[in-house]
Design an enzyme around this catalytic site. Sequence first.
Site, PDB file in Angstrom:
ATOM      1  N   SER A 161      -0.147   4.410   4.970  1.00 56.61           N
ATOM      2  CA  SER A 161      -0.764   4.348   6.294  1.00 56.61           C
ATOM      3  C   SER A 161      -1.732   3.177   6.369  1.00 56.61           C
ATOM      4  O   SER A 161      -2.616   3.058   5.524  1.00 56.61           O
ATOM      5  CB  SER A 161      -1.550   5.623   6.585  1.00 56.61           C
ATOM      6  OG  SER A 161      -0.709   6.726   6.585  1.00 56.61           O
ATOM      7  N   GLU A 209      -5.669  16.471   1.747  1.00 57.02           N
ATOM      8  CA  GLU A 209      -4.832  15.925   2.807  1.00 57.02           C
ATOM      9  C   GLU A 209      -4.128  17.047   3.548  1.00 57.02           C
ATOM     10  O   GLU A 209      -4.005  17.035   4.761  1.00 57.02           O
ATOM     11  CB  GLU A 209      -3.811  14.954   2.204  1.00 57.02           C
ATOM     12  CG  GLU A 209      -3.006  14.229   3.267  1.00 57.02           C
ATOM     13  CD  GLU A 209      -1.933  13.325   2.657  1.00 57.02           C
ATOM     14  OE1 GLU A 209      -1.823  13.284   1.417  1.00 57.02           O
ATOM     15  OE2 GLU A 209      -1.223  12.678   3.443  1.00 57.02           O
TER      16      GLU A 209
END
Lengths: 394, 394, 373, 373
Positions: free
Chosen positions: A166, A249
């Site tokens: 990302s 996460e």
Amino acid sequence: MTDLDTFRAETRAWLEANCPAECRGPVESDEDRVWGGRNAVFPTPAHKVWLDRMGAKGWTAPEWPAEYGGGGLSREQAKVLGSEMRRIDAQAPLASFGVWMLGPALLAFGTEEQKQRFLPEIVRGEIRWCQGYSEPGAGSDLASIQTRAEDRGDHWIVNGQKVWTSYADKADWIFCLVRTDPEAPKHLGISFVLFDMATKGVSTRPITLISGKSPFCETFFDDVRVEKANLVGTLNRGWDVAKHLLAHERTMIGAMGELGGGRPLGQVATGSIGMDDEGRLDDGMLRARIAEMEIDAAAFRLAMERAGDQVKAGQAHPAIASMLKYYGSELNKRRHELLMAAGGSDALEWEGERSRGGKAARDWLRTKANSIEGGTSEVQLNIIAKHLLQLPGA
Amino acid sequence: MTDLDTFRAETRAWLEANCPAECRGPVESDEDRVWGGRNAVFPTPAHKVWLDRMGAKGWTAPEWPAEYGGGGLSREQAKVLGSEMRRIDAQAPLASFGVWMLGPALLAFGTEEQKQRFLPEIVRGEIRWCQGYSEPGAGSDLASIQTRAEDRGDHWIVNGQKVWTSYADKADWIFCLVRTDPEAPKHLGISFVLFDMATKGVSTRPITLISGKSPFCETFFDDVRVEKANLVGTLNRGWDVAKHLLAHERTMIGAMGELGGGRPLGQVATGSIGMDDEGRLDDGMLRARIAEMEIDAAAFRLAMERAGDQVKAGQAHPAIASMLKYYGSELNKRRHELLMAAGGSDALEWEGERSRGGKAARDWLRTKANSIEGGTSEVQLNIIAKHLLQLPGA
Amino acid sequence: MPLILTEEQSMLKEAADGFLNEHAPIAHLRKLRDSRDADGVSRDLWRAFGEMGFAGVIIPEEHGGSGLGAVEAGVMAEALGRTLTPSPFLGSGVLSAKVLIDGGSGAQQAAWLPRIAAGEAIVSLAVDEGAKHAPARMATVAQRSGNGFKLNGAKGFVLDGHVADALIVAALTENGLTLFLVDPKTAGVEIERTVMVDAHNAARVTLTDVEVDADAVIGSVDGGEALLEGALNLGRACAAASLNGAGDQAFQTTMAYLRTRKQFGKLIGEFQALQHRSAHLFSEIEIARAAVMGALTALDNGRPDAGLVVSVAKAKAGRVAELAVQEAVQMHGGVGMTDEYDVGLFMKRVRVLNELLGDAGFHQERMARAQGF
Amino acid sequence: MPLILTEEQSMLKEAADGFLNEHAPIAHLRKLRDSRDADGVSRDLWRAFGEMGFAGVIIPEEHGGSGLGAVEAGVMAEALGRTLTPSPFLGSGVLSAKVLIDGGSGAQQAAWLPRIAAGEAIVSLAVDEGAKHAPARMATVAQRSGNGFKLNGAKGFVLDGHVADALIVAALTENGLTLFLVDPKTAGVEIERTVMVDAHNAARVTLTDVEVDADAVIGSVDGGEALLEGALNLGRACAAASLNGAGDQAFQTTMAYLRTRKQFGKLIGEFQALQHRSAHLFSEIEIARAAVMGALTALDNGRPDAGLVVSVAKAKAGRVAELAVQEAVQMHGGVGMTDEYDVGLFMKRVRVLNELLGDAGFHQERMARAQGF
């Protein structure tokens, strides 16, 4: 007045005085988020002020120790800060994989030097981090990564490729899993290292998603030099660090079912479709599906709350994060399917102002990744079967 | 006038003349069915007359060859017979595992002597058969049966136990899987044999189901003598016969989703719950679920019809029976869940006249076995994955 | 009629699949999309459809078509679903052609049917108005005005409306509903192309005091409802066939992936959880296929309850295709989320086809009403 | 209040589970059922509940109860769900006790609360009339008559109604709804025991010109709706807790089976398809548990939207428990279908609890109305 009441009063006053008007109200899109970093982009100059002020107090990472630049707050104080920020609709000053992911891992596994060096920069939003885990051949089977780090004495030479990194194209540093022992069984032999994305040999290429835009990149390492001082945790035991970090996460992505927020489904549907004479959504079949969804969503919110209470009480099983991640991401996908049905043909538009650039459709498509990123739903179910249900061979 | 038209006219006339009034109209319960056999029980004397007349014409097994007592009809003629029977609401003269299961297997695998000996009795309903497949330790893993047949020259001595033997306590003969070679890999070494339930050493014990009553028994074999002449198919290759027969059973159970029939769900629900001012079921949530169910049920009926057409055209994959069995039984379970919801608290009663002895609840519970008997849903899915999807390792 | 294709129908299927795989595979869609083609649809391909006899599959032979039925139209629609080909087939070749065949005057038929059959004309049917398909709740009105009518209203989700050579507009008249053939260049007609999520095309059409002559009426004044319903039902069955095509193609692609992709040292197709989900999905696809075949056959047989069977097909095919594309993306994992892979395109197309001509909820509602609950 | 049990609440849970496992395990239910016990419920066990302080868990201490809250009532209800114990707890100890606590006169409270707390009295609340729970659509009426009222109507699904020492009857009065305390021996009261699928008990109660004095009114005339709703919400939350108990127990039993049963040479728990279904079910059960805890806590906190949270809990717990028992029977295979195994009993009990006080659909409807769609 308890200490907590005092803290609340002081916090309220400070926020009122220091949170610029521009930084209050909902964050409309990803572009309006502040990610910090060397090339930081701010929607307004006020957003920089807001980040600087919050960063100086350590309130971008309220519960981290003050010695590393964090807020040094207790869990209760951090909750007060959160609720006071919500009271005035204050935007988060910083979005940061450093705060969400790397920081907790450094606090648990980092050396004193690493904490001193990296954490304060994270808190102040000076360095933007990205995560180098997935590889094209690996997918859910994260431990089968092939990116190799060759030992050259005081440093390694890293070669390989990552995918689904990302914002790799915007990040300053990367935390990265590399194979340091090619002979070892696959979960062993992996190390967790940090390096600068400006290092020679690092290159990135953005990935286009079905939703049209994407924060993801492919990232290539061609003879990249990584200092051994930047190893986090024990050599060849990077998997432990990665697991710790994945749990964080997961909770984050699972929470999207809750936070995805926006207008209630029923309201969207009545706005688009209308009501019948008895004040019910004028589509009985969709109405039933939305009602069922809202029951599940409300129950999930309570489960998130309960999980928080369990953590606080020290009663939480670590694999509960997998359950919440699984459930939350499936729920969020269902919610967007219903939003599309509620929006009808209007929601099918892909361009133009009326549809805000096809926002409904793009958001809907984006949710399909929820059950893939951060460990697929299938991986979460495996974890639940093994660690919570003790099923044989799981 | 085509031959088929002539056949239809003759059949119509014959049925009008020969089907007693008592044998027309719906079969209300399992007790009203005629199963035949040595100790046959008939709801009325007329039912015996009806069985005898139909048996004499071979129309209890219309498509079997006339030389074995069958009707000798073509597929088209059999369809005409079926539609003419439906026209006058004629009940099936005979319910019979002999007709449904053993007969087709004998026609495919039996010796000429076996066909001559057993088929005519089946057609006339003189011998009632039961099926000895499942064993307590085996379950879905049918091939792991342990019932042993020891070779004694011209006969075997059989020892072991079967379970889920439908109507074993009422049957005259059994078709049975026994292990004839204990050394062979498990699918091999099994043989398909026939023997009289009156043989010394055979005993049965009924099983009570959660629905309260049950056709099922446990069946015990204690040094039971079985003639080798009664082996069907090749020694140690009984698995082939069993598979052939299971495919028939699956289609039958799958069809229950269609045949379960009775009043349409929506009608039951409006009768029990009432309608709103716009003529819709006064329970919007249940209404949506019923509508979805009716869509699926109608689609499934079309799939059954299509499968028949495929068979006729020689285009059917044998594993399609597994798909229909899986889908039909899951559908039937869903249908009865909705029937229970539609019936509300009335449907929860277990005894007494008002609820006809708890019919709704008992029927509902009974359907739960649909996805277990004749191969579980899981086994069907395995078969589909392997034979229709060619997935690896399936 | 048995629910399997005849030999002739199988040949049509092979021809359609073969033609589309060669001349308009998914790359064709990508090219139109990525080049931001102004039309979003290829006129050349449409003409080729005419040459192949695809465009006029249901148009009578005397008007240059093939004179075939609903099953054949469904064969074409399914093939288009497999290759995701943008085509005026559904809008012009099915919906509008059906209106004209059933209700058009001699002049109207002669003017348009041969040109549709030849792939030369695009005629769009304008029905929807709100966000959801709801032909029973129409607001567009046509008031008598002089020798003809004056139309006012707004239509949406008009297939290929931005490139239409003619529009068929449904509007309320004094005692019912009437269909009008409208030249898109008439004063007061405004057309806006809407680029859809699936890179197929539709338009919004605004009608402001649009004047049409009396001979613009298709069929009879106030008698348009049955005419429209007949066309919609055929269109719905064909949309269901396209859903089956798209869903099945996504499924086949996924099965191929399961047979080759490795994870944790195994082919992912070896994982029983995925096997069972695949087997369940296969079953659903088979059921949906039967439902669509049943609907198309019921239409060809003129069964009085054909509309209901169509609803079964559209609802079932929609839900099943939705499951198929969801499973396709999930089982592909990360690569399934990339624009580079095709599975996402199937997901997008299925979403649009689901909404088109009534979603599963709309058709469940029809089922409930028909069964009186 | 956090959504986890306090230490005291955990102790109550242990005490309840321990007591029930020892004195009223599933064998207790089987014995009552198989002996065709005339009451279908044990008065002795109910008295023991009184001694343990279970019967009067929500009854104020001044009336001999424990003076605890909704969470504690839920703890008891969950324990009863695990052992499937037939008990007047839900009908008398929760529903009727709540009505009397909130609305009873001093005399009514003194007469009944101590006896309920002691496990000596059974008081049944009669609300339902049709096949489905629909308190807003009541037909039973109470007309003014002399000094009191005359009741006419028919009630069903009255928990323990056939062994009740008193009935609380909801009926329409001139301007609203009123609750009446009725002696079941009053002329005109007919009670028929209904044996339910789960071998628990309920009754149908017919009221024909039943005369009651004015002091039979609980709370105020026409003011019964809020009183009733308060009791129903507590009852629904407790029914949801029982659903969780029964569903989770069925699940645990199934997991134990998966860890020991072999098929095809493997423990069936090794099959990934079953693992994933189990893991999904586990997740659902956890979510349902949080919903029920949330509802009970909301009731204790007097949150204004507590009724809505209760609906979330009852709907969610119902659907989840339904899935749990379905999976339990299916994963057990053939033996799961036998009366000898317990999983079928869980399926039966869950079905009844699902219907009781509003099924998932009823509560989804409340959710939809509350959210204005």
